[in-house]
Design a protein around this motif. Structure first.
Motif, PDB file in Angstrom:
ATOM      1  N   ILE A 187      31.292  31.265  33.007  1.00 54.47           N
ATOM      2  CA  ILE A 187      30.755  32.726  33.581  1.00 54.47           C
ATOM      3  C   ILE A 187      31.115  34.143  32.693  1.00 54.47           C
ATOM      4  CG2 ILE A 187      33.174  31.834  35.377  1.00 54.47           C
ATOM      5  CD1 ILE A 187      34.812  33.418  34.240  1.00 54.47           C
ATOM      6  N   ASN A 188      30.429  34.815  33.451  1.00 54.55           N
ATOM      7  CA  ASN A 188      30.039  35.880  32.143  1.00 54.55           C
ATOM      8  C   ASN A 188      30.794  37.339  32.770  1.00 54.55           C
ATOM      9  OD1 ASN A 188      29.092  37.558  30.212  1.00 54.55           O
ATOM     10  ND2 ASN A 188      27.060  37.410  30.929  1.00 54.55           N
ATOM     11  N   HIS A 189      31.886  37.730  33.293  1.00 53.64           N
ATOM     12  CA  HIS A 189      32.626  38.614  33.399  1.00 53.64           C
ATOM     13  C   HIS A 189      32.260  39.610  32.752  1.00 53.64           C
ATOM     14  CE1 HIS A 189      34.546  36.526  37.162  1.00 53.64           C
ATOM     15  NE2 HIS A 189      33.457  36.267  37.199  1.00 53.64           N
ATOM     16  N   HIS A 190      32.161  41.130  33.210  1.00 52.95           N
ATOM     17  CA  HIS A 190      31.895  42.612  32.015  1.00 52.95           C
ATOM     18  C   HIS A 190      33.212  43.335  32.105  1.00 52.95           C
ATOM     19  CE1 HIS A 190      27.753  40.359  30.165  1.00 52.95           C
ATOM     20  NE2 HIS A 190      27.842  40.555  31.206  1.00 52.95           N
ATOM     21  N   SER A 191      34.021  42.977  33.485  1.00 54.96           N
ATOM     22  CA  SER A 191      34.707  43.847  33.649  1.00 54.96           C
ATOM     23  C   SER A 191      35.864  43.414  34.308  1.00 54.96           C
ATOM     24  CB  SER A 191      34.130  45.274  34.241  1.00 54.96           C
ATOM     25  OG  SER A 191      33.514  45.026  34.950  1.00 54.96           O
ATOM     26  N   LEU A 192      36.992  44.174  35.145  1.00 56.38           N
ATOM     27  CA  LEU A 192      38.038  43.477  35.494  1.00 56.38           C
ATOM     28  C   LEU A 192      37.417  43.563  36.754  1.00 56.38           C
ATOM     29  CD1 LEU A 192      41.309  45.577  34.483  1.00 56.38           C
ATOM     30  CD2 LEU A 192      41.051  43.466  33.853  1.00 56.38           C
ATOM     31  N   ASN A 193      37.768  43.249  37.507  1.00 51.62           N
ATOM     32  CA  ASN A 193      37.773  42.871  38.967  1.00 51.62           C
ATOM     33  C   ASN A 193      38.716  43.051  40.504  1.00 51.62           C
ATOM     34  OD1 ASN A 193      37.590  42.367  41.931  1.00 51.62           O
ATOM     35  ND2 ASN A 193      36.630  40.198  41.679  1.00 51.62           N
ATOM     36  N   LYS A 194      38.024  44.507  40.366  1.00 50.08           N
ATOM     37  CA  LYS A 194      38.894  45.879  40.703  1.00 50.08           C
ATOM     38  C   LYS A 194      39.332  45.811  42.041  1.00 50.08           C
ATOM     39  CE  LYS A 194      37.864  49.628  37.368  1.00 50.08           C
ATOM     40  NZ  LYS A 194      36.354  50.544  37.492  1.00 50.08           N
ATOM     41  N   HIS A 195      38.114  45.129  42.907  1.00 49.18           N
ATOM     42  CA  HIS A 195      39.019  45.065  44.265  1.00 49.18           C
ATOM     43  C   HIS A 195      40.362  43.496  44.132  1.00 49.18           C
ATOM     44  CE1 HIS A 195      38.214  42.829  47.974  1.00 49.18           C
ATOM     45  NE2 HIS A 195      37.709  43.629  48.432  1.00 49.18           N
ATOM     46  N   LYS A 196      40.282  42.983  43.642  1.00 47.67           N
ATOM     47  CA  LYS A 196      41.005  42.426  43.337  1.00 47.67           C
ATOM     48  C   LYS A 196      42.269  42.692  43.170  1.00 47.67           C
ATOM     49  CE  LYS A 196      40.661  37.154  42.250  1.00 47.67           C
ATOM     50  NZ  LYS A 196      39.827  36.026  41.394  1.00 47.67           N
ATOM     51  N   LEU A 197      41.911  42.913  42.020  1.00 47.91           N
ATOM     52  CA  LEU A 197      43.404  44.342  41.511  1.00 47.91           C
ATOM     53  C   LEU A 197      44.404  44.589  42.607  1.00 47.91           C
ATOM     54  CD1 LEU A 197      45.365  44.756  38.905  1.00 47.91           C
ATOM     55  CD2 LEU A 197      43.162  46.081  38.368  1.00 47.91           C
ATOM     56  N   PHE A 198      43.546  45.578  43.190  1.00 44.57           N
ATOM     57  CA  PHE A 198      43.745  46.429  44.111  1.00 44.57           C
ATOM     58  C   PHE A 198      45.136  45.972  45.020  1.00 44.57           C
ATOM     59  CE2 PHE A 198      43.718  48.490  48.241  1.00 44.57           C
ATOM     60  CZ  PHE A 198      44.580  49.581  47.892  1.00 44.57           C
ATOM     61  N   PHE A 199      44.171  44.850  45.591  1.00 46.98           N
ATOM     62  CA  PHE A 199      45.239  43.687  46.705  1.00 46.98           C
ATOM     63  C   PHE A 199      46.191  43.008  45.873  1.00 46.98           C
ATOM     64  CE2 PHE A 199      40.866  44.701  49.018  1.00 46.98           C
ATOM     65  CZ  PHE A 199      41.627  45.098  50.336  1.00 46.98           C
ATOM     66  N   SER A 200      46.538  42.616  44.976  1.00 47.44           N
ATOM     67  CA  SER A 200      47.552  42.420  44.486  1.00 47.44           C
ATOM     68  C   SER A 200      48.019  43.189  43.775  1.00 47.44           C
ATOM     69  CB  SER A 200      46.608  41.324  43.219  1.00 47.44           C
ATOM     70  OG  SER A 200      45.932  40.057  42.836  1.00 47.44           O
ATOM     71  N   LEU A 201      48.046  44.315  43.725  1.00 47.10           N
ATOM     72  CA  LEU A 201      48.949  45.092  43.327  1.00 47.10           C
ATOM     73  C   LEU A 201      49.486  45.611  45.194  1.00 47.10           C
ATOM     74  CD1 LEU A 201      47.216  47.530  41.013  1.00 47.10           C
ATOM     75  CD2 LEU A 201      49.586  46.172  40.800  1.00 47.10           C
ATOM     76  N   ASP A 202      48.960  45.500  45.845  1.00 45.43           N
ATOM     77  CA  ASP A 202      49.056  45.778  47.309  1.00 45.43           C
ATOM     78  C   ASP A 202      50.325  44.854  47.860  1.00 45.43           C
ATOM     79  OD1 ASP A 202      48.796  48.277  49.191  1.00 45.43           O
ATOM     80  OD2 ASP A 202      48.113  46.365  51.054  1.00 45.43           O
ATOM     81  N   ARG A 203      50.167  43.781  48.042  1.00 50.45           N
ATOM     82  CA  ARG A 203      51.045  42.476  48.013  1.00 50.45           C
ATOM     83  C   ARG A 203      51.912  42.858  47.131  1.00 50.45           C
ATOM     84  NH1 ARG A 203      46.895  39.217  47.676  1.00 50.45           N
ATOM     85  NH2 ARG A 203      47.579  38.329  45.120  1.00 50.45           N
ATOM     86  N   SER A 204      52.197  43.554  46.256  1.00 54.06           N
ATOM     87  CA  SER A 204      52.944  43.225  45.492  1.00 54.06           C
ATOM     88  C   SER A 204      54.647  44.278  46.457  1.00 54.06           C
ATOM     89  CB  SER A 204      53.050  43.698  44.069  1.00 54.06           C
ATOM     90  OG  SER A 204      52.753  45.481  43.864  1.00 54.06           O
ATOM     91  N   ARG A 205      54.253  45.223  46.775  1.00 56.51           N
ATOM     92  CA  ARG A 205      54.358  46.260  47.659  1.00 56.51           C
ATOM     93  C   ARG A 205      55.238  45.314  49.033  1.00 56.51           C
ATOM     94  NH1 ARG A 205      51.112  51.444  49.113  1.00 56.51           N
ATOM     95  NH2 ARG A 205      50.340  49.286  49.897  1.00 56.51           N
ATOM     96  N   PHE A 206      55.750  44.185  48.917  1.00 53.52           N
ATOM     97  CA  PHE A 206      56.364  43.417  49.740  1.00 53.52           C
ATOM     98  C   PHE A 206      58.331  44.046  49.393  1.00 53.52           C
ATOM     99  CE2 PHE A 206      58.959  39.886  50.311  1.00 53.52           C
ATOM    100  CZ  PHE A 206      58.773  39.585  51.746  1.00 53.52           C
ATOM    101  N   ASN A 207      58.911  44.233  50.039  1.00 52.19           N
ATOM    102  CA  ASN A 207      60.346  44.870  50.210  1.00 52.19           C
ATOM    103  C   ASN A 207      61.112  43.349  50.634  1.00 52.19           C
ATOM    104  OD1 ASN A 207      59.821  47.175  48.302  1.00 52.19           O
ATOM    105  ND2 ASN A 207      59.371  48.049  50.578  1.00 52.19           N
ATOM    106  N   SER A 208      62.259  43.061  49.279  1.00 51.00           N
ATOM    107  CA  SER A 208      63.279  42.001  50.126  1.00 51.00           C
ATOM    108  C   SER A 208      64.425  42.795  48.637  1.00 51.00           C
ATOM    109  CB  SER A 208      62.990  41.043  49.064  1.00 51.00           C
ATOM    110  OG  SER A 208      62.319  40.707  48.429  1.00 51.00           O
ATOM    111  N   SER A 209      65.763  42.212  49.504  1.00 51.99           N
ATOM    112  CA  SER A 209      66.679  42.606  48.997  1.00 51.99           C
ATOM    113  C   SER A 209      67.426  41.097  48.905  1.00 51.99           C
ATOM    114  CB  SER A 209      67.468  43.477  49.867  1.00 51.99           C
ATOM    115  OG  SER A 209      68.775  44.140  49.116  1.00 51.99           O
TER     116      SER A 209
END
Length: 343
Positions: A187-209
């Protein structure tokens, strides 16, 4: 002698299946941006039997589906020629062998068999050995080892001849059991995949206790979950619970080190973003995760103190440190999400 360029330790030795495959990929800069576009979140699973929960990266082995082609390796004339043929074609081999038969392994001569995978990435006809990357050899968590052709062949034959081993280990088929040829796709990626990064971080907002008896946590809420766990151990002074935790201190250290690895990856990820746009906003986000990392290292030190002293005050200190980690990571995550939205 023939050897494929492999990374000798990508840092994921606490998650074996990742470390082997990243050894194939991470010596090639083409995969750097793919790597930092993944491995964004940790997930936590509560155990009904143990005090210490299980923590791992959200990404599982399927994350390599577009990069690595893994196919069962068949024995042609013999195992040595079959494996050498793979390496001659620049393909590594994942092989499961019994490490209780390998003198350099910490499991050598143990009564219980230790069937585990290693990565074959080279060979030498002169000394008649394979170059492998393996776990718990030479008194290190993960390093290179030379294993004679004859030993690898014998152990592979033994696995194929044993219906008990084949049946017991069949669940590891998709992890490469018993032996797999691995072909790398370029593969030849030249930058971070910001789309994937955004949705990964968005999933991390799941709260649990922990207090709500949640069985799953992800993202920054893992820290609050662990804070509640250690706080309860301290305030309830449940001797049985503390005794269980004491018996699992080595396992807890592994989970703590995964949290530290995660923060190191986040800091490196932010630094890649700064290479494109060295904004004050990214600097502030980086500082949040650096503070999280600092507090996790304090937690590691407090764990060692608890191991020595067995005093519950250290459990309370650990809980307080996890509250700080939660606060820093929560702020850093939301600021990073806001930054990505603006791009």
């Amino acid at each position: 002698m023939k050897s494929i360029n492999a990374h000798l330790n990508p840092g994921f030795e606490l998650e074996c299946y990742h470390n082997l495959r990243l050894s194939i990929l991470m010596n090639d800069d083409n995969y750097k941006y793919w790597f930092y576009s993944n491995f964004v979140n940790l997930v936590l699973y509560k155990s009904n039997q143990e005090i210490v929960p299980y923590i791992r990266f959200e990404n599982h082995i399927d994350v390599y589906s577009d990069l690595l082609v893994e196919e069962p390796l068949m024995k042609e004339k013999n195992w040595v020629s079959s494996i050498k043929k793979c390496i001659d074609n620049n393909n590594c081999v994942i092989a499961f062998i019994n490490w209780s038969k390998i003198p350099q392994s910490k499991y050598f001569n143990q009564e219980k068999e230790m069937i585990h995978e290693g990565l074959i990435y080279g060979y030498c006809d002169e000394t008649k050995h394979f170059q492998m990357l393996a776990f718990d050899v030479h008194n290190l968590p993960y390093t290179t080892i030379q294993v004679p052709f004859s030993v690898v062949s014998k152990e592979l034959d033994r696995i194929f001849e044993s219906q008990f081993i084949l049946s017991k280990q069949k669940w590891f088929k998709y992890y490469g059991f018993p032996i797999t040829r691995v072909t790398k796709r370029h593969i030849n990626h030249h930058s971070l995949n910001k789309h994937k990064l955004f949705f990964s971080l968005d999933r991390s907002r799941f709260n649990s206790s922990y207090k709500d008896n949640a069985e799953f946590a992800t993202g920054y809420s893992i820290n609050s979950y662990l804070s509640e766990l250690f706080s309860e151990m301290h305030y309830e002074n449940n001797l049985q619970q503390i005794s269980k935790f004491t018996n699992q201190l080595d396992y807890w250290k592994i989970m703590n080190l995964k949290l530290i690895l995660h923060k190191n990856l986040m800091i490196n990820r932010i630094r890649l973003l700064k290479e494109v746009n060295n904004s004050p906003e990214l600097l502030k986000i980086e500082q949040k995760f650096e503070k999280s990392l600092h507090n996790l290292k304090i937690i590691l030190a407090l764990t060692n103190k608890f191991k020595q002293k067995k005093e519950s005050k250290y459990l309370l200190n650990i809980a307080n440190q996890f509250r700080k980690v939660h606060e820093y990571e929560l702020r850093g995550t939301y600021q990073l999400l806001e930054y990505l939205v603006k791009q």
